[in-house]
Design an enzyme around this catalytic site. Structure first.
Site, mmCIF file in Angstrom:
data_model
loop_
_atom_site.group_PDB
_atom_site.id
_atom_site.type_symbol
_atom_site.label_atom_id
_atom_site.label_comp_id
_atom_site.label_asym_id
_atom_site.label_seq_id
_atom_site.Cartn_x
_atom_site.Cartn_y
_atom_site.Cartn_z
ATOM 1 N N ASP A 1 0.691 -1.129 0.069
ATOM 2 C CA ASP A 1 -0.190 0.004 0.090
ATOM 3 C C ASP A 1 0.999 1.377 -0.028
ATOM 4 O O ASP A 1 2.209 1.051 0.237
ATOM 5 C CB ASP A 1 -0.905 0.135 1.178
ATOM 6 C CG ASP A 1 -2.217 1.006 0.894
ATOM 7 O OD1 ASP A 1 -2.152 1.577 0.025
ATOM 8 O OD2 ASP A 1 -3.259 0.652 1.774
ATOM 9 N N ASP B 1 -3.739 7.115 -3.251
ATOM 10 C CA ASP B 1 -5.328 7.729 -3.692
ATOM 11 C C ASP B 1 -5.599 8.648 -2.532
ATOM 12 O O ASP B 1 -4.699 8.973 -1.463
ATOM 13 C CB ASP B 1 -6.149 6.668 -3.630
ATOM 14 C CG ASP B 1 -6.082 5.640 -2.720
ATOM 15 O OD1 ASP B 1 -5.089 5.033 -2.480
ATOM 16 O OD2 ASP B 1 -6.865 5.290 -1.704
ATOM 17 N N CYS C 1 -14.633 -21.923 19.968
ATOM 18 C CA CYS C 1 -13.960 -21.858 18.639
ATOM 19 C C CYS C 1 -13.004 -23.367 18.383
ATOM 20 O O CYS C 1 -12.554 -23.851 19.660
ATOM 21 C CB CYS C 1 -12.720 -20.862 18.498
ATOM 22 S SG CYS C 1 -11.806 -20.977 17.454
ATOM 23 N N CYS D 1 -10.352 -23.699 16.526
ATOM 24 C CA CYS D 1 -8.932 -23.493 16.087
ATOM 25 C C CYS D 1 -7.819 -24.267 17.016
ATOM 26 O O CYS D 1 -8.225 -24.506 18.204
ATOM 27 C CB CYS D 1 -8.687 -21.983 15.802
ATOM 28 S SG CYS D 1 -7.877 -21.249 17.243
ATOM 29 N N CYS E 1 -7.415 -22.397 20.501
ATOM 30 C CA CYS E 1 -8.561 -22.544 21.417
ATOM 31 C C CYS E 1 -8.952 -24.225 21.712
ATOM 32 O O CYS E 1 -9.267 -24.377 22.711
ATOM 33 C CB CYS E 1 -9.728 -22.223 20.675
ATOM 34 S SG CYS E 1 -9.596 -20.362 20.365
HETATM 35 N N1 GUN Z 1 -6.406 0.903 3.474
HETATM 36 C C1 GUN Z 1 -7.552 0.977 3.960
HETATM 37 N N2 GUN Z 1 -8.383 1.940 3.075
HETATM 38 C C2 GUN Z 1 -7.573 2.242 2.067
HETATM 39 C C3 GUN Z 1 -7.918 3.382 1.078
HETATM 40 O O1 GUN Z 1 -8.934 3.714 0.943
HETATM 41 N N3 GUN Z 1 -6.680 3.712 0.175
HETATM 42 C C4 GUN Z 1 -5.448 2.738 0.438
HETATM 43 N N4 GUN Z 1 -4.652 3.055 -0.416
HETATM 44 N N5 GUN Z 1 -5.170 2.080 1.353
HETATM 45 C C5 GUN Z 1 -6.318 1.840 2.115
HETATM 46 ZN ZN ZN Z 2 -9.542 -20.258 18.267
#
Ligand code: GUN
Ligand code: ZN
Length: 678
Positions: free
Chosen positions: A90, A127, A277, A279, A282
């Site tokens: 990201d 963005d 749970c 898993c 747990c």
């Molecule tokens: N992570 C969570 N929401 C967003 C988003 O709207 N844009 C970006 N780039 N990363 C995110």
């Molecule tokens: Zn669990």
């Protein structure tokens, strides 16, 4: 160059394959968020222990710490994370929003270049995140700014795949505008952004609206990522709306606060006396023991639990798509929280968009889960097809037999059926009245007629829909009278009020019902011709129906079930009935007959010249070689695959819609069953 391929569909969901330089992953998929410095669980273990296929990390965080930056530049992000599976990065958009950083904090092109430099598999543009409730004007500006940055970034992506995030806040028209403009640019993944705060406020119905609006305009051959959706109780519904990628920081964030993710919601460890749970964590400890752990060990245990639960739900989602059962999984999950149920309701109000995409010809059972069942794509489409394609529009008597819930329901009316078989459609039509609506006897075996399993206590909303469907059917048929066979059934009450409008006779036994049919002049009628016509028209429209009356048509019955098994013409099989769907599949000869019958061109798929030979030999018709396909063609239909001169190459079932066939350049468009040269 798209890297996405569809293997199966259900609603708007896609079971897919996405290829990267570090391998191919199965979608829908969840990427756990890895913090390059802080992650306690290693990316390797994310794959080896928990079974995930891909992770996401943050290029802004890497770039802001010298130690991470230098290692990432020297060894790539894969070296930094010691990971050789696909990595998405990201851009820092979320940190800008979360920490309210100034605009100049991150340069959109610099962060793009940095992602390329560290050799991520999928980078993300910077963005502009719209906070909820900042007002439309600001959101509009964010959409424009995101688009501007998208335009200057997309041409510079080079070898890296790039994700172009759709913003637009809660405004559906802005989401649509953003999706249209971004969709025209060559991004490899389309995240839906700006939804994290909606998630945190339980505004799931807004997420449904936003997702549906966005999905309308994105190119179908690119995966859609629901950014920041990491709670397993949302996966089924979000996947059903067509989201392919998910990421989760929640597994760690929730754990740090002592919270456990479940498919039914969130629970706080401190409130538990039992671990609800299955898993490995747990199963091997108790709530008391967990609570007694020191904070770091407890966090780790809860993180691991959260990862196990999230991974399992994503596997369940993928299996449900393969089984055509995702709607039921989403409906089940929706019962965990009123906000999720509301979201499901919003989805059912927009069912047309799901019907568009949902594949035809599924064979799965359909369990009644509540008011949403009757409008499910499979059921709505059945009703719509009966309305538009049922061949018999004039008769003397319509017998209505309420469904008593047994399957096959026709077994409960065998005496009446035996009588109807002797009659012509102009004399009598037989209709089963189920909670999903009317099933004409001729289509009794067509999915989902026999596959809908209801409870005895059907809700009034569903019964109202059934009544409306009954009225719609009665309106398209001209008849003298209705004979209503009263039975103990939820739909029996729907005769109420009909006698004001129609000549209605009620009967209580099968023999009474038969006697109530006027003894019209009955010459022998071949009942299976009537069924065949109805099914042919149901599948391929008006012209196909005439094939039923061709000279020399015969049917072969199954010895074990007594149902129609094959249709032959001059002793050659032309159609086979699929036992689980009641639908016809043509042989190659059957395909030629359909072609000559001039069926609707919706059901023709034209191949490029170079690929024709392959299809003629029985190979799958690949999407990248499809030259022409109708925009009305749906996934799951039985089609005729032809060459440029309309010569039949093969017959088979579509895996993609006509629109998708033209867009995708990977994967199969039509699975060929029979072909010219085999
Ligand atoms: N992570 C969570 N929401 C967003 C988003 O709207 N844009 C970006 N780039 N990363 C995110
Ligand atoms: Zn669990």
């Amino acid at each position: 160059m798209a890297n996405f391929e569809i293997r199966a569909k259900d609603g708007l969901a896609r079971l897919g394959r996405f290829s990267t330089k570090h391998g191919t992953v199965k979608t829908p998929l969840l990427m756990p968020v890895i913090h390059p410095g802080k992650s306690i669980i290693s990316p390797k273990d994310i794959v080896d222990v928990f079974g995930f296929q891909m992770v996401i990390t943050n290029s802004y965080i890497i770039n802001s710490h010298e130690k991470f930056r230098e290692k990432a530049i020297a060894e790539g992000v894969h070296g930094l994370l010691d990971f050789d599976h696909p990595i998405m990065t990201d851009s820092g958009t979320f940190q800008m929003y979360f920490h309210d950083l100034p605009e100049e904090e991150i340069d959109p092109l610099a962060i793009l270049e940095f992602q390329k430099q560290i050799k991520t598999d999928i980078g993300t543009i910077l963005d502009a995140f719209s906070k909820p409730d900042v007002g439309r004007e600001k959101v509009e500006k964010d959409v424009e700014l995101s688009l501007e940055r998208a335009k200057m970034s997309v041409g510079k992506k080079d070898e890296m795949m790039l994700a172009g995030t759709i913003q637009g806040g809660i405004y559906e028209d802005l989401r649509e505008r953003s999706a249209k403009a971004m969709g025209a640019l060559d991004f490899d993944v389309y995240p839906i952004g700006g939804v994290v705060p909606l998630m945190e406020m339980y505004r799931y119905s807004d997420i449904v609206r936003v997702t549906l609006a966005t999905k309308k305009h994105l190119p179908p051959d690119r995966p859609v990522h629901l950014f920041g959706c990491g709670h397993p109780m949302l996966f089924a519904q979000a996947a059903l709306l067509g989201c392919d990628f998910f990421d989760s920081a929640s597994y760690a964030k929730f754990a740090e606060k002592g919270r456990m993710l479940l498919t039914t919601g969130t629970v706080h460890l401190k409130d538990l006396s039992e671990l609800p749970c299955e898993c490995p964590i747990c199963s091997n400890t108790t709530a008391e023991e967990l609570k007694a752990l020191p904070k770091d060990k407890k966090d780790l245990a809860l993180m691991r639990h959260n990862l196990y639960v999230s991974a399992a739900e994503m596997r369940r989602v993928r299996q449900a798509i393969a089984d055509g059962k995702l709607f039921e999984l989403a409906a089940l999950r929706a019962r965990s929280h009123p906000a999720l149920l509301e979201a499901l309701q919003v989805m059912t109000e927009n069912m047309d968009q799901l019907i568009e995409s949902d594949p035809f010809g599924k064979s799965s059972s359909i369990f009644y889960t509540g008011v949403e069942t009757a409008v499910r794509p499979e059921i709505s489409r059945f009703h719509e097809r009966v309305l538009s394609r049922y061949p018999f529009k004039t008769t003397d008597t319509i017998i209505i037999v309420p469904d008593i819930g047994e399957r096959p329901f026709s077994d409960t009316a065998s005496t009446i059926i035996a009588e109807v078989r002797k009659r012509k459609p102009e004399e009598v039509l037989l209709m089963f009245l189920t909670p999903m609506g009317v099933i004409p006897w001729e289509l009794e075996h067509v999915h989902p007629a026999q596959q809908c399993i209801f409870s005895k206590s059907v809700d009034p909303v569903t019964l109202n829909i059934s009544k409306k469907r009954l009225q719609e059917i009665l309106e398209i048929i001209t008849f003298n009278k209705i004979v209503w066979f009263e039975r103990e059934s939820p739909t029996n009450q729907l005769s109420k009020g009909l006698s004001d409008q129609y000549n209605l006779t009620k009967t209580t036994t099968a023999s009474e019902t038969i006697t109530a049919i006027e003894n019209l002049d009955s010459e022998k009628s071949d009942w299976y011709i009537r069924k065949l016509r109805a099914v042919l028209m149901y599948q391929w429209g008006e012209n196909a129906g005439d094939i039923a009356n061709k000279e020399g048509i015969q049917v072969v019955f199954s010895r074990s079930t007594g149902k129609i098994r094959h249709v032959t013409l001059e002793n050659e099989i032309i159609f086979t009935v699929v036992p689980t769907t009641g639908l016809l599949t043509p042989t190659f000869k059957g395909g030629e007959i359909l072609l000559h019958a001039n069926i609707d061109s919706t059901f023709l798929v034209t191949m490029e010249k170079d690929a024709a030979e392959f299809v003629a030999k029985g190979r799958s018709a690949l999407a990248k070689f499809v030259k022409n396909a109708s925009s009305n063609l749906k996934a799951g239909e039985e089609v005729l695959v032809v060459d440029n001169e309309s010569n039949l190459l093969g017959v088979g079932r579509t895996l993609l819609s006509g629109v998708e066939m033209l867009v995708f350049n990977r994967g199969v468009a039509v699975n060929i069953r029979h072909s010219r040269n085999i």
